[in-house]
Design an enzyme around this catalytic site. Sequence first.
Site, PDB file in Angstrom:
ATOM      1  CB  CYS A  10      -0.967  -0.020   1.182  1.00  0.00           C
ATOM      2  SG  CYS A  10      -0.177  -0.032   2.810  1.00  0.00           S
ATOM      3  CG  ASN A  13       4.498  -1.593   5.085  1.00  0.00           C
ATOM      4  OD1 ASN A  13       5.626  -1.896   5.425  1.00  0.00           O
ATOM      5  ND2 ASN A  13       3.542  -2.502   5.040  1.00  0.00           N
ATOM      6  CB  CYS A  15      -3.696   1.578   7.038  1.00  0.00           C
ATOM      7  SG  CYS A  15      -3.442   3.078   7.992  1.00  0.00           S
ATOM      8  NE  ARG A  16      -4.486   1.397   1.767  1.00  0.00           N
ATOM      9  CZ  ARG A  16      -4.298   2.139   0.677  1.00  0.00           C
ATOM     10  NH1 ARG A  16      -5.133   2.006  -0.339  1.00  0.00           N
ATOM     11  NH2 ARG A  16      -3.309   3.002   0.598  1.00  0.00           N
ATOM     12  CB  SER A  17       0.387  -3.538   2.756  1.00  0.00           C
ATOM     13  OG  SER A  17       1.203  -2.595   3.392  1.00  0.00           O
ATOM     14  CG  ASP A 125      -5.423   5.428   2.553  1.00  0.00           C
ATOM     15  OD1 ASP A 125      -5.426   4.987   3.715  1.00  0.00           O
ATOM     16  OD2 ASP A 125      -4.545   6.184   2.107  1.00  0.00           O
TER      17      ASP A 125
HETATM   18  P1  4NP Z   1      -1.777   2.774   4.057  1.00  0.00           P
HETATM   19  O1  4NP Z   1      -2.449   4.118   4.641  1.00  0.00           O
HETATM   20  O2  4NP Z   1      -1.240   3.131   2.691  1.00  0.00           O
HETATM   21  O3  4NP Z   1      -2.917   1.809   3.976  1.00  0.00           O
HETATM   22  O4  4NP Z   1      -0.708   2.378   5.039  1.00  0.00           O
HETATM   23  C1  4NP Z   1      -1.791   5.334   4.724  1.00  0.00           C
HETATM   24  C2  4NP Z   1      -0.921   5.556   5.759  1.00  0.00           C
HETATM   25  C3  4NP Z   1      -0.275   6.779   5.871  1.00  0.00           C
HETATM   26  C4  4NP Z   1      -0.518   7.760   4.935  1.00  0.00           C
HETATM   27  C5  4NP Z   1      -1.401   7.537   3.887  1.00  0.00           C
HETATM   28  C6  4NP Z   1      -2.030   6.306   3.779  1.00  0.00           C
HETATM   29  N1  4NP Z   1       0.128   9.034   5.053  1.00  0.00           N
HETATM   30  O5  4NP Z   1      -0.149   9.912   4.238  1.00  0.00           O
HETATM   31  O6  4NP Z   1       0.937   9.225   5.984  1.00  0.00           O
END
Ligand code: 4NP
Length: 156
Positions: A10, A13, A15-17, A125
Amino acid sequence: MKRIKILTVCLGNICRSPAAQGILESCADEYGVDLEVDSAGTAAYHVGECPDSRSIEALGDIGITIANQKARRVVLEDFDYFDWILAMDKDNLNYLRQIQPDNSHAKLVMFGEFAEGVSLGEVADPYYGKEDGFVKMREHLQLMSQSFIEHLTAHS
Ligand code: 4NP
């Protein structure tokens, strides 16, 4: 069936992955499939951090521990080490396509579209939303993981 190596990807790294990794590992145990799973981000904002506490909690609610994971960024070696690289959305898939070395080994797909006829969409997201987004993310990832592992067992 031989061990299959999978990288979930994602943006951050956190939340989703990491959630996808935890769910795939748990599904693999249930189905008796030998998987090695890791996760990574396309961005470096959170390198070295544990998963987001809301992801940890959403997964903890179904008995899956992801708190011991640490965020890292995708590296070019990943494209040869892993058999599958599963992107959570189109933006991350497009980025990965741009950096994928020519003739590398991994099958790079969007997790929701890992095979012809599979159309489970992008994993939204949840980072800027509330806790319920993390439950929806978990349910979406559970569906995708089951479908993906059934595909692996049917095509091995
Ligand atoms: P992820 O979510 O891609 O599912 O881990 C996010 C985590 C952090 C951010 C964006 C999406 N950020 O902008 O910091």
